[in-house]
Design a protein around this motif. Structure first.
Motif, PDB file in Angstrom:
ATOM      1  N   VAL A   1       0.858  -1.177   0.000  1.00 43.72           N
ATOM      2  CA  VAL A   1       0.000   0.000   0.000  1.00 43.72           C
ATOM      3  C   VAL A   1       0.897   1.231   0.000  1.00 43.72           C
ATOM      4  O   VAL A   1       1.762   1.380   0.857  1.00 43.72           O
ATOM      5  N   ARG A   2       0.689   2.088  -0.967  1.00 41.86           N
ATOM      6  CA  ARG A   2       1.481   3.311  -1.077  1.00 41.86           C
ATOM      7  C   ARG A   2       0.910   4.367  -0.123  1.00 41.86           C
ATOM      8  O   ARG A   2      -0.281   4.656  -0.141  1.00 41.86           O
ATOM      9  N   TYR A   3       1.779   4.934   0.694  1.00 43.16           N
ATOM     10  CA  TYR A   3       1.376   5.980   1.640  1.00 43.16           C
ATOM     11  C   TYR A   3       1.651   7.343   1.028  1.00 43.16           C
ATOM     12  O   TYR A   3       2.771   7.651   0.655  1.00 43.16           O
ATOM     13  N   GLU A   4       0.609   8.155   0.902  1.00 41.63           N
ATOM     14  CA  GLU A   4       0.742   9.503   0.354  1.00 41.63           C
ATOM     15  C   GLU A   4       0.256  10.492   1.408  1.00 41.63           C
ATOM     16  O   GLU A   4      -0.940  10.685   1.583  1.00 41.63           O
ATOM     17  N   PRO A   5       1.193  11.143   2.140  1.00 46.02           N
ATOM     18  CA  PRO A   5       0.794  12.024   3.238  1.00 46.02           C
ATOM     19  C   PRO A   5       0.010  13.250   2.799  1.00 46.02           C
ATOM     20  O   PRO A   5      -0.779  13.775   3.564  1.00 46.02           O
ATOM     21  N   TRP A   6       0.186  13.710   1.566  1.00 41.90           N
ATOM     22  CA  TRP A   6      -0.513  14.923   1.122  1.00 41.90           C
ATOM     23  C   TRP A   6      -1.875  14.633   0.523  1.00 41.90           C
ATOM     24  O   TRP A   6      -2.614  15.543   0.180  1.00 41.90           O
ATOM     25  N   ALA A   7      -2.216  13.370   0.380  1.00 44.18           N
ATOM     26  CA  ALA A   7      -3.510  13.020  -0.201  1.00 44.18           C
ATOM     27  C   ALA A   7      -4.663  13.524   0.666  1.00 44.18           C
ATOM     28  O   ALA A   7      -5.671  14.002   0.155  1.00 44.18           O
ATOM     29  N   LEU A   8      -4.507  13.432   1.982  1.00 46.91           N
ATOM     30  CA  LEU A   8      -5.558  13.906   2.883  1.00 46.91           C
ATOM     31  C   LEU A   8      -5.744  15.417   2.777  1.00 46.91           C
ATOM     32  O   LEU A   8      -6.868  15.914   2.742  1.00 46.91           O
ATOM     33  N   VAL A   9      -4.639  16.163   2.689  1.00 49.87           N
ATOM     34  CA  VAL A   9      -4.729  17.627   2.555  1.00 49.87           C
ATOM     35  C   VAL A   9      -5.386  17.986   1.230  1.00 49.87           C
ATOM     36  O   VAL A   9      -6.229  18.877   1.159  1.00 49.87           O
ATOM     37  N   SER A  10      -5.012  17.290   0.169  1.00 51.58           N
ATOM     38  CA  SER A  10      -5.607  17.536  -1.142  1.00 51.58           C
ATOM     39  C   SER A  10      -7.103  17.242  -1.125  1.00 51.58           C
ATOM     40  O   SER A  10      -7.902  18.003  -1.677  1.00 51.58           O
ATOM     41  N   ARG A  11      -7.482  16.168  -0.480  1.00 52.74           N
ATOM     42  CA  ARG A  11      -8.898  15.833  -0.386  1.00 52.74           C
ATOM     43  C   ARG A  11      -9.670  16.877   0.414  1.00 52.74           C
ATOM     44  O   ARG A  11     -10.786  17.258   0.054  1.00 52.74           O
ATOM     45  N   LEU A  12      -9.060  17.361   1.506  1.00 54.85           N
ATOM     46  CA  LEU A  12      -9.701  18.395   2.315  1.00 54.85           C
ATOM     47  C   LEU A  12      -9.914  19.669   1.494  1.00 54.85           C
ATOM     48  O   LEU A  12     -10.978  20.281   1.546  1.00 54.85           O
TER      49      LEU A  12
END
Length: 139
Positions: free
Chosen positions: A4-15
């Motif tokens: 599973v690839r972890y993308e820390p900025w994905a949550l900020v982008s989704r927000l």
């Protein structure tokens, strides 16, 4: 085993996408909108609060200061006489800064002056009611 690839900025982008959807317009920064934020120094003295706003190249007539319902607003515009900006830096644009005034501020007697590209806003404090001692007399 699954990787599973972890993308820390994905949550900020989704927000940001959810906020954009909620308000119907993309979020813009001051740099995107052409606005700039002049730096401000604030300090408290015994009888007043003082703001120093760096406004180099801003005509004092282009600055508007208002106080409404406990909020001090400083807005204005800096115009550049040159047509081209050097190295991509914008030299002109509108600005606005807002500050919440404390309850001890006297909003009716705010004074402002400009000297050498620095706007000084003096916000006097209200006179504090000092408690006094009441003596009890024997009857």
């Amino acid at each position: 085993m699954t990787v599973v690839r972890y993308e820390p900025w994905a949550l900020v982008s989704r927000l940001q996408k959810e906020v954009d959807r909620l308000f119907g317009a993309p979020l813009t920064t001051a740099a995107d909108s052409g606005a700039w934020l002049p730096p401000v120094d604030i300090h408290e003295e015994a009888n007043q609060f003082v703001l120093h706003v760096d406004l180099p190249g801003v005509d004092p007539k282009a600055v508007e200061i208002t106080s409404d319902q406990g909020v001090l607003t400083i807005r204005g515009q800096r115009e550049d006489s040159r047509k081209e900006s050097r190295e991509g830096f914008r030299r002109s644009g509108e600005f606005q800064r807002r500050f919440s005034l404390p309850e001890s501020a006297d909003a009716q007697n705010i004074k402002a002056k400009v000297a050498n590209g620095v706007l000084e806003v003096a916000i006097p404090k209200l006179a504090q009611v000092q408690p006094h001692k009441i003596t009890v007399e024997a009857a």
